[in-house]
Design an enzyme around this catalytic site. Structure first.
Site, PDB file in Angstrom:
ATOM      1  N   TYR A  29       0.673  -1.148   0.124  1.00 29.83           N
ATOM      2  CA  TYR A  29       0.081  -0.099   0.062  1.00 29.83           C
ATOM      3  C   TYR A  29       1.112   1.288  -0.092  1.00 29.83           C
ATOM      4  CZ  TYR A  29      -3.813  -3.279   1.027  1.00 29.83           C
ATOM      5  OH  TYR A  29      -4.825  -4.113   1.045  1.00 29.83           O
ATOM      6  N   ASP A  65      -1.007 -11.151   8.853  1.00 32.89           N
ATOM      7  CA  ASP A  65      -0.191 -12.311   8.295  1.00 32.89           C
ATOM      8  C   ASP A  65       1.546 -11.959   8.615  1.00 32.89           C
ATOM      9  OD1 ASP A  65      -1.871 -14.083   6.293  1.00 32.89           O
ATOM     10  OD2 ASP A  65      -2.421 -12.035   6.447  1.00 32.89           O
ATOM     11  N   HIS A 114       5.079  -6.350  -4.297  1.00 26.84           N
ATOM     12  CA  HIS A 114       3.664  -6.750  -4.419  1.00 26.84           C
ATOM     13  C   HIS A 114       2.762  -5.706  -4.121  1.00 26.84           C
ATOM     14  CE1 HIS A 114       2.824  -7.272   0.241  1.00 26.84           C
ATOM     15  NE2 HIS A 114       4.112  -7.100  -0.153  1.00 26.84           N
ATOM     16  N   TYR A 164     -11.285  -1.544   0.277  1.00 27.27           N
ATOM     17  CA  TYR A 164     -11.283  -1.074   1.721  1.00 27.27           C
ATOM     18  C   TYR A 164     -10.102  -0.359   1.968  1.00 27.27           C
ATOM     19  CZ  TYR A 164      -7.935  -3.932   4.108  1.00 27.27           C
ATOM     20  OH  TYR A 164      -6.452  -4.667   4.500  1.00 27.27           O
ATOM     21  N   ARG A 165      -9.036  -0.287   1.070  1.00 28.93           N
ATOM     22  CA  ARG A 165      -7.796   0.271   1.256  1.00 28.93           C
ATOM     23  C   ARG A 165      -6.877   0.172  -0.062  1.00 28.93           C
ATOM     24  NH1 ARG A 165      -4.106  -3.367   5.868  1.00 28.93           N
ATOM     25  NH2 ARG A 165      -2.481  -1.699   6.056  1.00 28.93           N
TER      26      ARG A 165
END
Ligand code: EUG
Length: 607
Positions: A147, A208, A447, A528-529
Site C-alpha cells: 500500500y 499475516d 507486491h 477497503y484500502r
C-alpha cells in the site's frame, strides 16, 4: 538456487531495534532474507542524489527550515534524504520511499525524515510545518507493504517517523484485557512483552506478517485472524495531534483522571475517532486496544475444494455460519496458486512461458503440495475447550462436505514446517513471518494489493474473482487471491507480485489495477484500502450524490488543516492549496505523481 551462498548480514533483533525481529524468529528471517537476496538482480544506485524538494518552497528556504527544525529537535533527529535509496526488505524496510514502487522509485519519496521523541515534539513539528508551509507525512513503522510502505503521497514531503523514538507499550492491563501503545510498537513487540510479563491468559490479534505497527495497522483498518480480527472495531481511545498543533484525547480520554479510556470507546458527544482513520486530519500518538482472553483451547482446520466454480456454493455455505459465529475467526479462503508461491520458489521453477501461468500448470504443480491438488482452501480455527470446539467443528464439517470433492485435511498428516502451522500460529495470536515467502515469485519481488469488499455471497465473490482474473490474464500477470472473511463481508485481497526492476511489468500492474478498480466500481464494489498511486481513483468511485462525501472530507480538511500541511492527498483528500492543479492520479500512463504547484498560503491562515 545459486550455489555460491554468501553470508547473509544479520537481521536486527527486536532487542536492538524497535522494528527488529524477535529472537525466536531470527533463523526464519535469515532464511527468508537469503532467499530474497539469492534471486535479487536490481542494482542499487550508489551515487548521492539530490533531495526531492516539495513544490511550493525554494530549495534554499527549505534547507534553512530544516536547520530551524534541527535546532528544535536536535541534529540527530532530522535527516535529509540525499543518500542512495536502499530498498532493503520487509524486516529492514526503508523510511524514505516505497520499496515496492509501482511507479518510478523517485516519485513517492521523502525530502527528509524527522524523529520526534514524544507528543510535544510532534506538536513542534506540526507548528514548524505550518510556519514554513512544508508538507509532512507521518508513519509509525512504515511497513504497510503493498500500500505504499513509508512513502508520502506528495513528492518531497518530510516524513515524520514516529516509531523510532515513540515505541513504548504504555500499559498492558491484565484484568481489563487491554493495552495502550505508541506508534512504534509492532505486533512482534507486544507479543514478546506479554510473554515476558507472564500474562499467559492474554492474546493479541496479528496480521499475516507481524512487523507492522499496531497503531498504524489499526488506523489503516488492517485485519488479523482471531475473533478480534477487525482491528478498528477493537480499538478504544486515541491521542491525536491536530494539524494546527493542539492535542486531543478521544472517548473517555477527554475526562481527566478517567480509568475507562481503553474499555469504552465512545465517551460522550460526537464520536471523533472515525475521522482519524485512513485520513490526514491528525497524527495519532497513542492508541488503546482490546486484548482477547485465552479461550481455553484452539484447533485449526483446513478444507480444500476442487473446482474453481465451487466458490459460489462455498461462499453461500460460509455466510450463515460466519454470521452465527460457528465460523469464529477472520479466516482465509485462498487460491491454490498462492500455496504454491508460499513454498518460496520463483515462478520460473514451474513455468518459463510468457503471460499468466496457465491453470493446467498450476494444478499439475499443486499435486505435489502437502494437501494435494485443489482450487480453494479454507483455513479456519475453532476456539474453546474440546467439547465446545467439537460442537462447532461437526457443523462446519457437515456443511463444507456438501460440496462435491471437498476434503478435510488431517493436520496430523502435515509436516511441522507446513504452511498450515503458520496459519495456526496466526489465528492463535502468535505473530509470524511465513507469508513473505511468495514475494519470491519474481526476482526483486514487490507486491501490490487490489482489495475490494465483497458481500459473503456466492455471486458477488465470483464476480469479483472473474474481474480480477480477467484483467490479470489480459495483462499477463499472475494473481494470488485470498478472501479474508469478516463477519458480514469479505475483503478479497488480490496480491500481485512483480519484479520492481522491470518497467514493463510495473506498467502492466498499473494498467491492471486501474482497470480492476473501474470494473469493480461499475458493478457496485469498492476497495477497503489501497496503494498511494490509486487513492484518487478509488476515492473517485465513492462519489454518491455528486461527490458529497469527498466535499464533506474537503471541508473537514480545510477547517482542521488550513495550510494543508498534513499528508496532502492521503485517501484522495487534497487540501485547498493543492486542488485544481492536477495532483490527482487517476489515469494510466501518467509520468509523474506531482501536480502543477500549490497555491500560496492565504494570509488569514497564519497560526
Ligand atoms: C492481506 C494482505 C493485505 C490486506 C489484508 C490481508 C493478506 C494477504 C496487503 O494487504 O490488506 C495474504
Amino acid at each position: 538456487m545459486s550455489s555460491q551462498k554468501q553470508a547473509v548480514p544479520p537481521t536486527p533483533l527486536l532487542e536492538e531495534k524497535h522494528n527488529g525481529i524477535p529472537a525466536r524468529l531470527f533463523d526464519k528471517a535469515q532464511k527468508t532474507k537469503a532467499r530474497i537476496l539469492d534471486i535479487a538482480t536490481k542494482t542499487q544506485v550508489t551515487r548521492r542524489r539530490e533531495p526531492a524538494i516539495p513544490q511550493g518552497i525554494e530549495k534554499g528556504k527549505f534547507l534553512e527550515a530544516l536547520e530551524d527544525l534541527s535546532r528544535q529537535l536536535r541534529k540527530e533527529n532530522v535527516e535529509i534524504v540525499d543518500k542512495p535509496l536502499k530498498d532493503g526488505w520487509y524486516m529492514e524496510n526503508p523510511n524514505t520511499h516505497d520499496s515496492m514502487h509501482v511507479l518510478d522509485d523517485e516519485e513517492f519519496i521523502a525530502s527528509a525524515i524527522v524523529y520526534p521523541g514524544d507528543t510535544a515534539e510532534v506538536q513542534k513539528i506540526v507548528l514548524w510545518a505550518n510556519k514554513h508551509h512544508i508538507p509532512i507525512f507521518p508513519i509509525s513503522i512504515g511497513r504497510n507493504f503493498g500500500y505504499g510502505g513509508a512513502a508520502p503521497r506528495v513528492r518531497g514531503s518530510v516524513v515524520v517517523d514516529l516509531g523510532r523514538r515513540m515505541n513504548k507499550i504504555l500499559d498492558i492491563n491484565p484484568d481489563d484485557c487491554t493495552c495502550l501503545v505508541e506508534p512504534g510498537v509492532t505486533f512482534y513487540a507486544l507479543y514478546e512483552e506479554i510473554q515476558a510479563r507472564g500474562y499467559k491468559h492474554l492474546w493479541i490479534d496479528v496480521p499475516d506478517l507481524g512487523g507492522g505497527s499496531i497503531l498504524g495497522n489499526t488506523l489503516d483498518r488492517g485485519v488479523g485472524y482471531t475473533p478480534y480480527g477487525d482491528h478498528w472495531t477493537f480499538h478504544s481511545g486515541l491521542e491525536v495531534v491536530l494539524p494546527t498543533g493542539e492535542v486531543i484525547r478521544t472517548g473517555m480520554g477527554a475526562l481527566p483522571n478517567n480509568n475507562s479510556w481503553q474499555i469504552f470507546p465512545y465517551g460522550f458527544g460526537p464520536y471523533a475517532d472515525g475521522i482519524f482513520s485512513q485520513s490526514n486530519f491528525g497524527i495519532v500518538t497513542k492508541l488503546g486496544m482490546a486484548l482477547m482472553p485465552d479461550p481455553g483451547g484452539y484447533e485449526s482446520y483446513l478444507y480444500t475444494f476442487q473446482k474453481e466454480e465451487d466458490l459460489t456454493q462455498l461462499v453461500e455455505i460460509i455466510r450463515p455460519l460466519r454470521i452465527a459465529n460457528i465460523l469464529e475467526n477472520v479466516a482465509q479462503l485462498r487460491h491454490v496458486v498462492e500455496q504454491i508461491a508460499c513454498l518460496g520458489k520463483p515462478r520460473s521453477t514451474y513455468w518459463q512461458g510468457e503471460g499468466s501461468m496457465p491453470d493446467d500448470v498450476i494444478h499439475e504443480v499443486a499435486k505435489s503440495l502437502s494437501h494435494g491438488d485443489c482450487t480453494w482452501l479454507y483455513y479456519g480455527m475453532a476456539y474453546g475447550p474440546k467439547e465446545i470446539r467439537q460442537y462447532k467443528l461437526d457443523i462446519i464439517h457437515k456443511e463444507f462436505m456438501k460440496i462435491p470433492g471437498a476434503r478435510r485435511i488431517d493436520p496430523s498428516t502435515l509436516p511441522k514446517d507446513d504452511y498450515f502451522w503458520s496459519r495456526d500460529r496466526i489465528a492463535s495470536g502468535v505473530p509470524d513471518l511465513e507469508e513473505l515467502a511468495w514475494v519470491n515469485w519474481h526476482p526483486n519481488g514487490a507486491h501490490i494489493a487490489f482489495s475490494p469488499v465483497s458481500p459473503v455471497r456466492g455471486v458477488d465473490a465470483t464476480k469479483l474473482w472473474k474481474i480480477a482474473k480477467t484483467r490479470c490474464n489480459e495483462n499477463g500477470l499472475d494473481l494470488f487471491p485470498t478472501y479474508v472473511v469478516g463477519l458480514r463481508e469479505m475483503h478479497l485481497i488480490v496480491e500481485i507480485v512483480f519484479n520492481r526492476d522491470d518497467p514493463k511489468m510495473r506498467k502492466a500492474i498499473h494498467d491492471c489495477m486501474r482497470a480492476m478498480i473501474d470494473d469493480a466500481a461499475k458493478e457496485g464494489y469498492g476497495e477497503y484500502r489501497t496503494h498511494l498511486a490509486f487513492m484518487d481513483q478509488i476515492a473517485g468511485t465513492y462519489n454518491w450524490n455528486d461527490n458529497a462525501l469527498m466535499k464533506f472530507n474537503q471541508r473537514l480538511k480545510d477547517c482542521l488543516d488550513p495550510n494543508g500541511i498534513l499528508a496532502p492527498g492521503k485517501s484522495g483528500v487534497w487540501p485547498a492549496r493543492y486542488r485544481g492543479r492536477g495532483w490527482e492520479l487517476t489515469k494510466e500512463g501518467r509520468e509523474t505523481s506531482e501536480g502543477n504547484g500549490v497555491a500560496p498560503p492565504s494570509a488569514s491562515t497564519k497560526l
